[in-house]
Scaffold this motif. Structure first.
Motif, PDB file in Angstrom:
ATOM      1  N   LYS A 218       3.408  -4.461  -5.170  1.00 14.42           N
ATOM      2  CA  LYS A 218       4.054  -3.176  -5.725  1.00 14.42           C
ATOM      3  C   LYS A 218       3.998  -3.223  -6.991  1.00 14.42           C
ATOM      4  N   THR A 219       4.545  -2.101  -7.575  1.00 17.33           N
ATOM      5  CA  THR A 219       4.522  -1.533  -9.038  1.00 17.33           C
ATOM      6  C   THR A 219       5.928  -2.270  -9.121  1.00 17.33           C
ATOM      7  N   ASP A 220       6.606  -2.739 -10.466  1.00 15.86           N
ATOM      8  CA  ASP A 220       8.051  -2.663 -10.345  1.00 15.86           C
ATOM      9  C   ASP A 220       8.669  -1.304 -11.527  1.00 15.86           C
ATOM     10  N   THR A 221       9.970  -1.089 -10.553  1.00 11.38           N
ATOM     11  CA  THR A 221      10.170   0.104 -10.852  1.00 11.38           C
ATOM     12  C   THR A 221      10.823  -0.596 -12.153  1.00 11.38           C
ATOM     13  N   PHE A 222      11.782  -1.620 -12.607  1.00  6.87           N
ATOM     14  CA  PHE A 222      12.571  -2.062 -13.475  1.00  6.87           C
ATOM     15  C   PHE A 222      11.897  -2.230 -14.962  1.00  6.87           C
ATOM     16  N   LEU A 223      10.448  -2.087 -14.744  1.00  5.47           N
ATOM     17  CA  LEU A 223       9.974  -2.402 -16.389  1.00  5.47           C
ATOM     18  C   LEU A 223       8.926  -1.051 -16.757  1.00  5.47           C
ATOM     19  N   SER A 224       9.524   0.050 -15.615  1.00  2.90           N
ATOM     20  CA  SER A 224       8.999   1.133 -16.200  1.00  2.90           C
ATOM     21  C   SER A 224       7.266   1.283 -16.538  1.00  2.90           C
ATOM     22  N   TRP A 225       6.585   0.574 -15.598  1.00  2.11           N
ATOM     23  CA  TRP A 225       4.856   0.464 -16.012  1.00  2.11           C
ATOM     24  C   TRP A 225       4.838   2.249 -15.154  1.00  2.11           C
ATOM     25  N   LEU A 226       5.179   2.667 -14.155  1.00  2.91           N
ATOM     26  CA  LEU A 226       5.426   4.380 -14.204  1.00  2.91           C
ATOM     27  C   LEU A 226       6.023   5.215 -14.723  1.00  2.91           C
ATOM     28  N   GLN A 227       5.860   6.304 -15.092  1.00  4.70           N
ATOM     29  CA  GLN A 227       7.252   6.685 -15.327  1.00  4.70           C
ATOM     30  C   GLN A 227       7.400   7.831 -14.569  1.00  4.70           C
ATOM     31  N   PRO A 228       8.997   8.445 -13.764  1.00  4.16           N
ATOM     32  CA  PRO A 228       9.007   8.697 -13.057  1.00  4.16           C
ATOM     33  C   PRO A 228       8.751  10.334 -12.953  1.00  4.16           C
ATOM     34  N   ASP A 229       7.524  10.950 -13.421  1.00  3.89           N
ATOM     35  CA  ASP A 229       7.116  12.232 -12.664  1.00  3.89           C
ATOM     36  C   ASP A 229       5.649  11.387 -12.607  1.00  3.89           C
ATOM     37  N   ALA A 230       5.434  10.605 -12.319  1.00  4.09           N
ATOM     38  CA  ALA A 230       3.513  10.448 -12.455  1.00  4.09           C
ATOM     39  C   ALA A 230       3.048  10.937 -10.958  1.00  4.09           C
ATOM     40  N   SER A 231       2.014  11.306 -11.068  1.00  2.00           N
ATOM     41  CA  SER A 231       1.717  12.433 -10.160  1.00  2.00           C
ATOM     42  C   SER A 231       0.438  11.713 -10.011  1.00  2.00           C
ATOM     43  N   PHE A 232       0.017  11.589  -8.466  1.00  2.00           N
ATOM     44  CA  PHE A 232      -1.665  10.490  -8.492  1.00  2.00           C
ATOM     45  C   PHE A 232      -2.067  11.206  -7.396  1.00  2.00           C
ATOM     46  N   VAL A 233      -3.632  11.372  -7.930  1.00  2.38           N
ATOM     47  CA  VAL A 233      -4.452  12.398  -7.268  1.00  2.38           C
ATOM     48  C   VAL A 233      -5.411  11.247  -6.936  1.00  2.38           C
ATOM     49  N   ALA A 234      -6.040  10.496  -7.320  1.00  5.76           N
ATOM     50  CA  ALA A 234      -7.648  10.066  -6.152  1.00  5.76           C
ATOM     51  C   ALA A 234      -7.100   7.813  -6.877  1.00  5.76           C
ATOM     52  N   ALA A 235      -8.102   7.115  -6.169  1.00  4.65           N
ATOM     53  CA  ALA A 235      -7.978   5.903  -6.109  1.00  4.65           C
ATOM     54  C   ALA A 235      -9.308   5.996  -5.562  1.00  4.65           C
TER      55      ALA A 235
END
Length: 757
Positions: A218-235
C-alpha cells in the motif's frame, strides 16, 4: 368602402391586420446558443417511441451502481444496495432476473453507524462497491457495510449466485470506501486486487493497495504520496504496470490556492516492497500530471472516468478519459474527452523527477544523478536502500502527460465513458464513444479523421434528471447498459430504423447503420456485408450513395417529394404547417412551388409556417433541410381553398397524397395555434380590448385636470381652513393676516394656519 390601392376587400384587410397582430403577440423565436461544441444530430426524450429502451427494476431495490459482464457476455451481474443480482441479457428486450442474493449490513453495524451520527435512512446500508470476476467459479465483492467495509467470495453455479455465508465475510478496509459517496476503483490482475479508495472513516486517508496476494502493498500515508482529498476514478493494467487515474489538490503549484489536478499513478506488478525501508509499501509508486486542454484555454483539470481502448489497428493502446473543470466559463459547466497514448504515459515516467526543497517548500526539477537500476522501474530483485530513500521523496514526475482533445462541449458534465470499434462497409475502423451525463442522458459520439468527434444522438434515459452511475458495453448483445438509482436501462447501440429515407440514413453517418437499396430501409450493419448496402461515414454525401445510377457531385437539390399532405382550409383563415426537424445540424427554409413563400401573408415561427389563406396563396409548400451542402424536402403540403380548389400540378402527378382532415395544431412557446380559425372572435376580442384601453385612457386624462384644480384650491401645509379665513372671491386686496404668537409656530418654525392661497 373599397380599397383599390391595396386590392383588398374590407374582410381581407381585417384578416391581414389580425394576422400581423397575431405575429406581434407571438414570443420571439430564440436562436440556439453557439460555441457549445458538437450538437447531437438527433435527440430522444424519455419515453420517445422512436428509441425503445428496456428498463429492469425491482421495487424493493435501488442504487444499481456496479455492473459486471460475464466472460461469455450473456449474464450481467449488478451490485445494488444490499443485494447482488444476476441478469440474463442473452435475449433482446428487458433483462430477465436469473436470481438475486441479499447482502445486508448487520444490525450491529447499522446501530454503530447511526451512533456515529450517520443517517440510518441513506448511509447506514451495505452499498456494493467492488464486483469482479475472480475465476470461472467465483466472484469477489466488497461493500461499505454501514461504514465498516466488508468483502466476500460469491460462488457461481450455471451463472447463478450462491448465498453468502456470514463466516466467509472478511474485513474490506482499503478495498471498499467507508462512505458510499466517495469515489473508488478496483481491478483484478493476475489474481490480485488493486484498489484505490479511502482508508478511514473520516474520508481523509486515500490509499492504493494490493490485496488477495502476497505481499500486501500500500501507499505510505506519512510520505504524502497522495493528497488527503485524492479521488480515484479508474485503474488500467498493462504488461508490467497498473495505472491509477485520480484527481487531487496540486501541491507543486504554490501560486494557486486549492488547484485541482488530474493524475496518473504507476506501480509495478512485480513490486514486493522493501526489506528494511518501505516494508509492505510500494517501492515503485510514481505519479504524473494529466493535461487535457485546448490551446489558449483553461485546462479541464478534474478527471471523472477513464477506459482503455486496445485498438487492433493501432500498435499503441490509448486511454480515453472524460474531464470537467473547476472553473465555470459563461456560468455553465463544460466537459472534454481526451485521448492519452500509453507510449506517452510511459515516456513521462521515464523522464525527470520533481523534488521538494524543504527550505523553500517549492517543487523543482531534480537535476542530480540517478542510480542503476532506475528508481521506480520494474527491476528484478530488491532495490537498494539508496534507491528506496530516493523513491520516498521523488515520486512526482516533472513532465506532464498531454492529451489530445477529441470532444469539448459546454453545458454538460460527463460522468462515465465506454468505447468500442466499429467497421464501416469499406473496412475502416471508427472509434465510437458512449458518454453518460449528470442529467441522465447518453451521448453517442463517433471520432472522424483528424481526431474530431461528432455526436450522432442524445438519449434521455430517465424521466427525471439524475446522474448515470455506470455504463457497461455488451458487444455480443449490441447494447449498452446504464445503471442508475432506480434500475438498469438497456440501450441498443444503434437505432437505424428511425432513418426512413436513404438521405437521412447516409447523413446520420452512424457506422452501425447502412441503407439497403433492395428493401429500401436503413438497417443495422452486420456481417457479411451485402453489396446493396450504402454508407458514407466520412463525407456523409447522399448524392452518390443514394443514387440508383452514376450521378455527378452537383449541389442541386432534389425537389420531388415522396408524399404530399393535402390541406383544405377555409378562406381568410390561419394555417400552421409544421416542419419536422429530423436533424439538429440542418438549416431549414420554406418554399412556395419554385418561389419563396409570400412575406405579406406568411411567417415562420419555431420552424412552422404560419399562413394567411387568401387568394393566390394556395399550392405546394415545402419545408427544406440543408445539411452538408445537400438540400432535400422534409415535408410537402398542398394547400387548397374549400371554395376554389386549385388545379392539380401535372409535375406532381403520381406522388402519393395524404388528406389532412383534422386541423393542424401545435403548441409552441405557450401559444396554441389552430390551423383554421375564424376572424370574428379575434375581431370581437380586439375590439373589446381596444374599447377598454381607450376608456381607461380617457378617464385618466379627464381625472388629471380635475385633480390639479382640487389641489390648487387646498391650503399648503394644513388641510382645511378655519371658518372666517377663506380667500376673498372679489379682486379686492385680501385682509392682512394677524400677527402670530409663539403658540402658532411649530417645531420647524413654520406658521400654522395663516397663509392662504
Amino acid at each position: 368602402m373599397a380599397l383599390p390601392a391595396l386590392g383588398l376587400d374590407p374582410w381581407s384587410l381585417l384578416g391581414l391586420f389580425l394576422f400581423q397582430l397575431l405575429l406581434l403577440l407571438l414570443p420571439p423565436t430564440t436562436a440556439e446558443a453557439s460555441g457549445q461544441g458538437p450538437v447531437p444530430r438527433v435527440r430522444y426524450y424519455a419515453g420517445d417511441g422512436r428509441r425503445v429502451l428496456s428498463l429492469f427494476q425491482q421495487k424493493d431495490l435501488q442504487d444499481f451502481d456496479i455492473l459486471l459482464l460475464s466472460d461469455d457476455g450473456n449474464t450481467l451481474y449488478v451490485g445494488a444496495r444490499e443485494a447482488i443480482l444476476a441478469l440474463n441479457i442473452q435475449e433482446p428486450g428487458i433483462p430477465r432476473l436469473r436470481n438475486r442474493i441479499p447482502w445486508p449490513a448487520s444490525e450491529k453495524k447499522k446501530n454503530e453507524c447511526a451512533f456515529k451520527r450517520k443517517s440510518n435512512e441513506t448511509q447506514c446500508y451495505n452499498f456494493i462497491r467492488v464486483l469482479v470476476s475472480f475465476n470461472t467459479t467465483h466472484l469477489y465483492a466488497c461493500g461499505t457495510f454501514a461504514f465498516s467495509p466488508a468483502c466476500t467470495f460469491i460462488e457461481l453455479k450455471d451463472s447463478n449466485l450462491m448465498p453468502i455465508l456470514e463466516e466467509h465475510v472478511i474485513d474490506g478496509k482499503g478495498q471498499s470506501p467507508f462512505n458510499p459517496v466517495h469515489k473508488h476503483t478496483a481491478i483484478l490482475v493476475d489474481g490480485m486486487l488493486y484498489s484505490g479508495t479511502m482508508n478511514n472513516f473520516l474520508g481523509s486517508e486515500p490509499i492504493l493497495i494490493r490485496t488477495l496476494g502476497h505481499p500486501v502493498l500500500k501507499t505510505d500515508t506519512f510520505l504524502s504520496w497522495l493528497q488527503p482529498d485524492a479521488s480515484f476514478v479508474a485503474a488500467i493494467p498493462s504488461t508490467q504496470f497498473v495505472y491509477f487515474f485520480f484527481e487531487e489538490t496540486a501541491s507543486e503549484f504554490d501560486f494557486f490556492e486549492k488547484l485541482h489536478t488530474s493524475r496518473v499513478a504507476r506501480v509495478c506488478k512485480n513490486d514486493v516492497g522493501g526489506e528494511k525501508l518501505l516494508q509492505k509499501k510500494w517501492t515503485t509508486f510514481l505519479k504524473a500530471q494529466l493535461l487535457c486542454a485546448q490551446p489558449g484555454q483553461l485546462p479541464f483539470n478534474i478527471i471523472r472516468h477513464a477506459v482503455l481502448w486496445p485498438d487492433s489497428s493501432s500498435k499503441v493502446p490509448h486511454v480515453f478519459a472524460v474531464f470537467t473543470s473547476q472553473w465555470q466559463i459563461g456560468g455553465t459547466k463544460s466537459s472534454a474527452v481526451c485521448a492519452f497514448s500509453l507510449m506517452d504515459i510511459e515516456r513521462v515516467f521515464e523522464g525527470k523527477y520533481k523534488e521538494l526543497n524543504k527550505e523553500t517548500s517549492h517543487w523543482t526539477t531534480y537535476m542530480g544523478s540517478e542510480t542503476n537500476p532506475r528508481p521506480g522501474s520494474c527491476s528484478v530483485g530488491p532495490s537498494s536502500d539508496k534507491a528506496l530513500t530516493f523513491m520516498k521523496d521523488h515520486f512526482l514526475m516533472d513532465e506532464q502527460v498531454v492529451g489530445t482533445p477529441l470532444l469539448v462541449k459546454s453545458d454538460v458534465e460527463y460522468t462515465k465513458i465506454v468505447v468500442e470499434t466499429a467497421q464501416d462497409l469499406e473496412g475502416r475502423s471508427h472509434l465510437v464513444m458512449y458518454l453518460g451525463t449528470t442529467t441522465g442522458s447518453l451521448h453517442k459520439a463517433v471520432v472522424s479523421q483528424g481526431n474530431s468527434a461528432r455526436l450522432v444522438e442524445e438519449i434521455q434515459l430517465f424521466p427525471a434528471p439524475e446522474p448515470v452511475r455506470n455504463l457497461q458495453l455488451a458487444p455480443a448483445q449490441g447494447a449498452v447498459f446504464a445503471g442508475f438509482s432506480g434500475g438498469v436501462q438497456r440501450v441498443p447501440r444503434a437505432n437505424c430504423s428511425v432513418y426512413e429515407s436513404c438521405v437521412d440514413c447516409v447523413l446520420a453517418r452512424d457506422p452501425h447503420c447502412a441503407w439497403d437499396m433492395e428493401s429500401r430501409t436503413c438497417r443495422l450493419l452486420s456481417t457479411p456485408f451485402l453489396s446493396s448496402w450504402k454508407q458514407d461515414i466520412e463525407q456523409g454525401d447522399p448524392r452518390w450513395a443514394c443514387a440508383n445510377g452514376p450521378v455527378g457531385r452537383s449541389h442541386q437539390p432534389q425537389s420531388r417529394p415522396q408524399i404530399i399532405k393535402e390541406v383544405l382550409a377555409v378562406p381568410n383563415s390561419i394555417l400552421e404547417l409544421p416542419c419536422p426537424h429530423p436533424s439538429a445540424l440542418a438549416s431549414y427554409h420554406w418554399s412556395h412551388g419554385a418561389a419563396a413563400v409570400p412575406e405579406a401573408s406568411s411567417s415562420v415561427y419555431n420552424g412552422s409556417l404560419l399562413l394567411l389563406l387568401r387568394d393566390g396563396v394556395g399550392g405546394l409548400y415545402q419545408c427544406w433541410a440543408t445539411e452538408r451542402r445537400f438540400s432535400y424536402p422534409v415535408v410537402s403540403y398542398w394547400v387548397d381553398s374549400q371554395d376554389q380548389p386549385l388545379a392539380l400540378d401535372p409535375e406532381l402527378a403520381g406522388i402519393p397524397r395524404e388528406r389532412m382532415e383534422a386541423p393542424l395544431t401545435r403548441a409552441g412557446g405557450g401559444v396554441a395555434l389552430a390551423a383554421q380559425r375564424s376572424y370574428w372572435p379575434h375581431f370581437l376580442t380586439v375590439t373589446v380590448l381596444l374599447a377598454l384601453v381607450l376608456s381607461g385612457a380617457l378617464i385618466f386624462l379627464l381625472a388629471s385636470p380635475l385633480g390639479a384644480l382640487r389641489a390648487r384650491g387646498k391650503v399648503q401645509g394644513c388641510g382645511n381652513l378655519p371658518p372666517g379665513e377663506k380667500a376673498p372671491l372679489s379682486k379686492e386686496k385680501p385682509h392682512k393676516p394677524p400677527k402670530t404668537s409663539a403658540s402658532d409656530v411649530d417645531a420647524d418654525n413654520n406658521h400654522l394656519g395663516t397663509e392662504v392661497v
